[in-house]
Design a protein around this motif. Structure first.
Motif, PDB file in Angstrom:
ATOM      1  N   ARG A   1       0.833  -1.219   0.000  1.00 17.42           N
ATOM      2  CA  ARG A   1       0.000   0.000   0.000  1.00 17.42           C
ATOM      3  C   ARG A   1       0.862   1.262   0.000  1.00 17.42           C
ATOM      4  N   ARG A   2       1.871   1.261  -0.843  1.00 15.98           N
ATOM      5  CA  ARG A   2       2.784   2.407  -0.932  1.00 15.98           C
ATOM      6  C   ARG A   2       2.534   3.132  -2.256  1.00 15.98           C
ATOM      7  N   TRP A   3       1.487   3.980  -2.264  1.00 14.88           N
ATOM      8  CA  TRP A   3       1.143   4.732  -3.459  1.00 14.88           C
ATOM      9  C   TRP A   3       1.233   6.239  -3.261  1.00 14.88           C
ATOM     10  N   GLY A   4       1.464   6.697  -2.023  1.00 10.46           N
ATOM     11  CA  GLY A   4       1.417   8.133  -1.746  1.00 10.46           C
ATOM     12  C   GLY A   4       2.420   8.955  -2.537  1.00 10.46           C
ATOM     13  N   TRP A   5       3.560   8.360  -2.871  1.00 14.16           N
ATOM     14  CA  TRP A   5       4.621   9.089  -3.576  1.00 14.16           C
ATOM     15  C   TRP A   5       4.236   9.444  -5.011  1.00 14.16           C
ATOM     16  N   MET A   6       3.244   8.737  -5.569  1.00 13.02           N
ATOM     17  CA  MET A   6       2.938   8.911  -6.996  1.00 13.02           C
ATOM     18  C   MET A   6       2.362  10.285  -7.297  1.00 13.02           C
ATOM     19  N   SER A   7       1.467  10.763  -6.441  1.00 12.87           N
ATOM     20  CA  SER A   7       0.840  12.058  -6.705  1.00 12.87           C
ATOM     21  C   SER A   7       1.861  13.184  -6.659  1.00 12.87           C
ATOM     22  N   ALA A   8       2.787  13.113  -5.696  1.00 11.31           N
ATOM     23  CA  ALA A   8       3.822  14.139  -5.611  1.00 11.31           C
ATOM     24  C   ALA A   8       4.735  14.095  -6.828  1.00 11.31           C
ATOM     25  N   LEU A   9       5.026  12.907  -7.318  1.00 12.57           N
ATOM     26  CA  LEU A   9       5.879  12.773  -8.501  1.00 12.57           C
ATOM     27  C   LEU A   9       5.205  13.336  -9.739  1.00 12.57           C
ATOM     28  N   VAL A  10       3.936  13.042  -9.918  1.00 12.33           N
ATOM     29  CA  VAL A  10       3.201  13.521 -11.094  1.00 12.33           C
ATOM     30  C   VAL A  10       3.113  15.036 -11.102  1.00 12.33           C
ATOM     31  N   ARG A  11       3.065  15.652  -9.916  1.00 12.26           N
ATOM     32  CA  ARG A  11       2.960  17.115  -9.843  1.00 12.26           C
ATOM     33  C   ARG A  11       4.307  17.811 -10.006  1.00 12.26           C
ATOM     34  N   SER A  12       5.373  17.069 -10.180  1.00  9.96           N
ATOM     35  CA  SER A  12       6.701  17.674 -10.284  1.00  9.96           C
ATOM     36  C   SER A  12       7.310  17.378 -11.661  1.00  9.96           C
ATOM     37  N   PRO A  13       7.185  18.309 -12.621  1.00  8.33           N
ATOM     38  CA  PRO A  13       7.772  18.079 -13.952  1.00  8.33           C
ATOM     39  C   PRO A  13       9.276  17.824 -13.893  1.00  8.33           C
ATOM     40  N   ARG A  14       9.963  18.481 -12.962  1.00 11.61           N
ATOM     41  CA  ARG A  14      11.406  18.280 -12.857  1.00 11.61           C
ATOM     42  C   ARG A  14      11.726  16.835 -12.477  1.00 11.61           C
TER      43      ARG A  14
ATOM     44  N   LEU B   1      12.183   2.261  -8.990  1.00 15.29           N
ATOM     45  CA  LEU B   1      12.137   1.218 -10.013  1.00 15.29           C
ATOM     46  C   LEU B   1      10.763   1.177 -10.666  1.00 15.29           C
ATOM     47  N   ALA B   2       9.699   1.353  -9.874  1.00 13.93           N
ATOM     48  CA  ALA B   2       8.349   1.381 -10.443  1.00 13.93           C
ATOM     49  C   ALA B   2       8.188   2.546 -11.416  1.00 13.93           C
ATOM     50  N   ALA B   3       8.659   3.729 -11.021  1.00 16.79           N
ATOM     51  CA  ALA B   3       8.532   4.894 -11.890  1.00 16.79           C
ATOM     52  C   ALA B   3       9.343   4.729 -13.168  1.00 16.79           C
ATOM     53  N   GLU B   4      10.561   4.205 -13.039  1.00 17.49           N
ATOM     54  CA  GLU B   4      11.421   4.047 -14.217  1.00 17.49           C
ATOM     55  C   GLU B   4      10.868   3.001 -15.177  1.00 17.49           C
ATOM     56  N   THR B   5      10.406   1.872 -14.653  1.00 21.64           N
ATOM     57  CA  THR B   5       9.855   0.849 -15.539  1.00 21.64           C
ATOM     58  C   THR B   5       8.519   1.273 -16.125  1.00 21.64           C
ATOM     59  N   ALA B   6       7.803   2.184 -15.452  1.00 18.52           N
ATOM     60  CA  ALA B   6       6.585   2.736 -16.047  1.00 18.52           C
ATOM     61  C   ALA B   6       6.920   3.539 -17.302  1.00 18.52           C
ATOM     62  N   VAL B   7       8.043   4.267 -17.262  1.00 17.50           N
ATOM     63  CA  VAL B   7       8.502   4.997 -18.444  1.00 17.50           C
ATOM     64  C   VAL B   7       8.918   4.023 -19.541  1.00 17.50           C
TER      65      VAL B   7
END
Length: 321
Positions: free
Chosen positions: A40-53, A161-167
Motif C-alpha cells: 500500500r505504498r502509493w502516496g509518492w505517486m501524486s507528488a511525482l506527477v505534480r513535479s515536472p522536474r 524502479l516502479a517509476a522508471e519501468t513505467a517509463v
C-alpha cells in the motif's frame, strides 16, 4: 543474487538481448506494481506527477539504466562476463569522479590516489586490448550517471524502479508486439519453461533490490558498501572459472590496479568512518558532562556513496545487474 545473475541470462537464449531487455522492463513493472499494491505504498505517486522536474529526471534515469541493462545482458550472453564485472569494479571510482565534476565535491588525498590508480588501470587495459575497454567504461559511467540522477530524485528503491519501468513499459511492450507480428518473438515459442524464465526477469530484477533496501536499514552503511564489492567479485569468478574467459597478463595487471584503487578507497572510507564516530561519541560525552569537546577537523570528501563519508557504497539502489 546480483553476483550470480550472469548464470541466468544465458538461460533465456535463443531470445536476443534486446528482447530479454524488453521482457525485463515489462515484467519488472508488473512485479513491482504487485509489491507496491501489497505494501500500500502509493502516496509518492501524486507528488511525482505534480513535479515536472522529477518526472524529467525519472525519464533520464530510465534511459540511462536501459543502456546499462541492455549492455550488461548482451555482454553476458556474448562471452564478456569478466569485462562486465570490471565495469562494476570501476563504478565507485567513476561515482567519485562525477561527485567532483558535477557536484563540486572535495576529495581527500587517498581518494585522489584511488582515482589516479583507477585511471592507470584503464590505460593498462586499453593498451592490452588495443582499444579502451568500452564495455566496462559504458557500464561504469551509465550506472554512475544513474546513481547521480537518483540522488536528485530522492525516491526509495522500489518506488524509483516502479517509476522508471513505467517509463520503459510502453516502448518495451510495443517492441515485443512488433516482434510478435514478425513471427520472431521468442516468448511462448520454446516451451513453457523458457516462457516462465522470460517472465521471471521481473523477479530477478526486483528481488535483489528489495533485499538491498531491507539491508540498508539494518546494517552499517560502511559494511553495506563493502558487501557491494561481492557482486562484481562473483561475476569475475564466474567469468574466469565457469565461462572460461581468457585472462592474459595485461588483463590481470589492469584488474590488479583496480583492486588496489578499491583497497585504498575502502581503507580511507573506514578510517574516516572511525574518526567521525569518535567525534560524535566525544561530542555526546561532552554534552552529558557539560564540558566543551576538543576541536576535531571534520572529515570531508566523497567516498562514492550517497550517505557521505561513512560509506564506500555505490548508489543506494543497484538494479544495473
Amino acid at each position: 543474487m546480483w553476483g550470480l545473475v550472469p548464470l541466468f541470462w544465458p538461460l533465456l537464449k535463443p531470445a536476443g538481448a534486446v528482447e530479454i531487455l524488453a521482457h525485463r522492463m515489462v515484467w519488472s513493472l508488473l512485479f513491482v506494481g504487485v509489491a507496491l499494491l501489497a505494501l500500500r505504498r502509493w502516496g509518492w505517486m501524486s507528488a511525482l506527477v505534480r513535479s515536472p522536474r522529477k518526472l524529467g529526471l525519472i525519464t533520464l534515469a530510465a534511459a540511462v539504466i536501459t543502456v546499462n541493462w541492455g549492455l550488461y545482458i548482451w555482454s553476458v550472453n556474448t562471452g564478456h562476463v569478466v569485462e562486465a564485472s570490471l565495469g562494476y569494479f570501476i563504478n565507485p571510482l567513476v561515482t567519485i569522479a562525477l561527485g567532483v565534476l558535477v557536484l563540486k565535491e572535495r576529495l581527500r588525498p587517498a581518494q585522489w590516489a584511488a582515482v589516479g590508480v583507477g585511471l592507470s588501470a584503464v590505460l593498462v587495459l586499453a593498451v592490452g586490448y588495443g582499444q579502451p575497454p568500452w564495455i566496462s567504461l559504458t557500464l561504469a559511467f551509465s550506472f554512475a550517471a544513474y546513481g547521480l540522477v537518483k540522488k536528485k530524485v530522492n525516491l526509495g528503491g522500489l518506488e524509483s524502479l516502479a517509476a522508471e519501468t513505467a517509463v520503459q513499459f510502453l516502448p518495451a511492450l510495443g517492441y515485443l508486439v512488433w516482434l510478435g507480428t514478425r513471427g520472431t518473438l521468442a516468448f511462448g515459442s520454446h516451451g513453457a519453461g523458457h516462457t516462465a524464465l522470460l517472465a521471471a526477469t521481473g523477479l530477478v530484477t526486483a528481488a535483489p533490490l528489495v533485499c538491498f533496501g531491507a539491508a540498508a536499514i539494518r546494517v552499517p552503511l560502511s559494511t553495506l558498501g563493502l558487501l557491494q564489492y561481492l557482486a562484481p567479485t562473483f561475476q569475475f569468478l564466474l567469468g574466469v572459472v565457469y565461462f572460461h574467459e581468457e585472462m592474459p597478463p595485461e588483463r590481470w595487471a589492469g584488474f590488479s590496479l583496480v583492486w588496489l584503487a578499491l583497497t585504498i578507497l575502502t581503507w580511507d572510507a573506514l578510517r574516516t568512518a572511525r574518526k567521525n564516530r569518535a567525534a560524535v561519541e566525544a561530542a555526546a560525552s561532552a554534552a552529558r558532562t557539560g564540558t566543551a569537546p576538543a576541536q576535531t577537523a571534520p572529515a570531508t570528501g566523497h567516498t562514492g556513496g550517497e550517505a557521505g563519508a561513512a560509506t564506500v557504497s555505490t548508489p543506494s539502489a543497484q538494479p544495473g545487474r
